[in-house]
Design a protein around this motif. Structure first.
Motif, short mmCIF file in Angstrom:
data_model
loop_
_atom_site.label_atom_id
_atom_site.label_comp_id
_atom_site.label_asym_id
_atom_site.label_seq_id
_atom_site.Cartn_x
_atom_site.Cartn_y
_atom_site.Cartn_z
N HIS A 1 0.66 -1.53 -0.08
CA HIS A 1 -0.12 0.19 -0.01
C HIS A 1 0.46 0.56 0.18
CE1 HIS A 1 -3.62 1.67 1.60
NE2 HIS A 1 -2.81 2.93 1.77
N HIS B 1 0.97 5.60 -2.12
CA HIS B 1 1.04 6.16 -2.86
C HIS B 1 2.12 6.89 -3.93
CE1 HIS B 1 -2.69 5.84 -1.34
NE2 HIS B 1 -2.32 5.94 0.12
N HIS C 1 -3.44 0.49 6.74
CA HIS C 1 -2.93 1.76 7.79
C HIS C 1 -4.10 2.15 9.36
CE1 HIS C 1 -5.67 4.33 5.25
NE2 HIS C 1 -5.73 4.19 4.62
N ASP D 1 2.04 4.13 4.90
CA ASP D 1 0.79 4.43 3.98
C ASP D 1 1.10 5.94 2.84
OD1 ASP D 1 -1.52 5.38 2.63
OD2 ASP D 1 -1.81 5.86 4.58
N ASN E 1 2.08 9.34 4.22
CA ASN E 1 0.90 9.99 4.23
C ASN E 1 1.64 9.71 5.76
OD1 ASN E 1 -1.70 10.47 3.06
ND2 ASN E 1 -1.84 8.56 2.46
#
Ligand SMILES: [Zn+2]
Length: 573
Positions: A57, A59, A274, A388, A391
């Protein structure tokens, strides 16, 4: 081409190998039982050998990632590198949101060879794939967002699982998407009206569906389509004090649905993502405290779930999520700049910078909660280590997280000297002395993510038939004591001595030497019965004319967009 990695100390949890001295043989990009005497030899004596790591996971590609880059030019100053002539590595920059080339290089340097982009707005799939193709070395996939999609909300509001499954099958193919991602179900749609939902039983405005019905319905759809991965769930109420009850209730919703993947060896029905952000007790930031023990206890007692952590790394970073209302809350809290976007019919997103200061009370507790989850969940077959990214912090901090988890002394030093006292007072971290082993680190970064993604036939292990993705680290388990030499652990995992991708040497002595390597793109290619597929497609086309600002024919991502297409087959309704 034959290669052999000789005499390394191998950790491969999916095959039960725990620190054995072994040779790893490679032929034509795959791991094989043995090779001929002509094979090219790589010496790994006194070094750790693991499968290439699998990021479950992150981004790294698509619209909101790009918005993050544009919103925060200051971020690019913190990590920038020019073109390296000797290796042909391209220039790049970005600490929390690196540019595409840099993303591939930085992951590969740490021994990661596969990464999942965890949130793809279907409408923006084209852009997401463009960036993924421009990210070197990593095999990859992207998870389309389903939790606030109008079609899905309509179908599940009517309890029409069959049509919803047909729609999901089409959407996964049209977007070349891999898994069903659910972010704050119904909440981001409510944000389109300036609101949110709370708990899992609020009804979405203008729809007849609740978050609980979305989670359950999509889990049923997931198994009907026999997808490789389970539903990938970002629960409601992210980041709210007291949210652990919503989290556990959400995990409970799909329990009992029969696990039914067509490929791989997944045996779980839901992946909670997360979870650090979803393990909070208290009623406000004033009496905020950890509820990690309760969530970990739930995970320990239930076998239908895996989680990833979302470990706070105590950095200045860039938060970005399809949880639009949450980003507004965050911006209201920290007063920093904010970008917000609505994606018609489908989802939304927000981007806000965040400074997780060790000296501030809340981030210190958040750090502790991530650590507690990783250490209180007893079986590393149930957890994946993540930040994450970006984040809770950039993925480049993974080696530091491994060192924290492997050394109680390192954590004690953090608690005594670096972190706000709330970390000790509002969590149980100071009472936990468990230290993860190399085997457990390998499991939480290779075996578990590969298995839960449904890719463990050829990812996350070093058995014959696996892709020849191999990471070699210059640390000798016979002489290093991770508990005391935690800085050496951090350094050792930051720059692998060798990384092979599909059998090709991608990284040597911590530097990328083969930047032109391209990764495979996985997506879920499911077959469904003509009926209801054709009827659903007809309805989708009708709705396109009515609502979408782009034409139906312009929506799907063409095959030409994908350099190394690797569809993973699902089966029938
Ligand atoms: Zn995420």
């Amino acid at each position: 081409m034959e290669r052999i990695i000789k005499n390394g100390v191998v950790y491969c949890p999916l095959n039960g190998i725990n620190g054995e001295k072994m040779d790893i043989s490679i032929k034509d990009g795959k791991i094989v039982e043995s090779v001929s005497n002509d094979a090219e030899v790589f010496d790994a004596s006194g070094q750790i050998v693991m499968p290439g790591a699998v990021e479950v996971h992150t981004h790294i590609a698509g619209a909101k990632v790009n918005v993050g880059r544009m919103l925060r030019p200051e971020d690019s100053k913190k990590d920038a590198e020019g073109t390296i002539e000797s290796t042909h590595c391209r220039a790049g920059s970005g600490f929390s949101v690196p540019s595409t080339n840099m993303t591939g290089y930085r992951y590969a340097q740490m021994g990661y060879t596969t990464a999942m982009e965890a949130a793809m707005p279907p409408l923006l799939a084209r852009h997401t794939h463009e960036e993924l193709q421009a990210t070197p070395i990593l095999d990859h996939a992207a998870f389309p967002l389903f939790g606030n999609n109008w079609f899905v909300m309509d179908y599940l509001g009517e309890g029409d699982i069959e049509s919803c499954a047909a729609y999901a099958s089409w959407l996964l193919k049209a977007t070349k998407g891999f898994a069903i991602k659910i972010v704050n179900p119904c909440g981001t749609e409510a944000w389109g009206w300036g609101g949110n939902v709370h708990g899992i039983h609020d009804t979405a405005p203008h729809f007849k569906v609740t978050p609980a019905e979305m989670i359950k319905g999509l889990a049923e759809v997931n198994e009907k389509l026999r997808l490789p991965h389970s539903i990938h769930l970002h629960c409601n109420d992210l980041g709210h004090p007291g949210n652990y009850e919503t989290t556990i209730e959400s995990f409970e919703v799909p329990k009992g649905i029969k696990v039914n993947p067509a490929t791989g060896s997944r045996d779980t029905i839901v992946h909670g993502t997360h979870v650090q952000y979803h393990s909070y007790a208290g009623t406000s930031w004033r009496d905020f405290e950890s509820a990690a023990d309760k969530v970990a206890d739930y995970v320990n007692k239930n076998d239908h779930i895996t989680i990833d952590i979302g470990q706070v790394t105590l950095d200045e970073t860039t938060t970005m999520t399809a949880d639009g209302p949450m980003e507004y809350d965050l911006h209201s809290l920290n007063g920093l700049k904010w970008a917000n976007c609505d994606v018609e019919m489908e989802t939304g997103s927000g981007v806000v910078p965040f400074i997780y200061s060790a000296k501030a009370p809340v981030p210190a507790v958040q750090w502790a909660i991530g650590m507690e989850l990783s250490l209180l969940v007893k079986d590393t077959a149930k957890i994946c280590i993540t930040t994450d990214s970006p984040n809770a912090g950039p993925f480049t901090r993974y080696p530091r997280i491994f060192a924290w988890l492997m050394s109680n002394q390192y954590r004690e030093d953090m608690l005594e000297n670096k972190l706000h006292k709330w970390a000790q007072k509002r969590s149980s971290i100071a009472t936990i002395d468990r230290e993860l082993s190399f085997y457990e680190i390998a499991q939480a970064t290779r075996g578990t993510p590969a298995k839960v993604l449904g890719l463990s036939d050829f990812k996350g292990h070093l058995g014959a038939g696996a892709d020849a993705d191999v990471a070699v680290y210059n640390m000798n388990p016979a002489t290093i004591d991770p508990s005391a030499d935690y800085m050496a652990i951090e350094k050792g995992f930051q720059k692998a001595s060798m990384v092979f991708k599909d059998g090709e040497l991608a990284v040597k002595d911590g530097e990328v030497i083969n930047p032109e390597l391209k990764g495979k793109t996985f997506w879920a290619d499911t077959q469904v019965e003509q009926n209801p597929y054709n009827a659903v497609l007809k309805e989708v086309e009708r709705q396109f004319i009515k609502y979408y600002s782009i034409g139906f024919d312009n929506y799907p991502v063409e095959d030409e967009y994908i350099l190394k297409p690797t569809p993973i087959n699902g089966v029938m309704l």
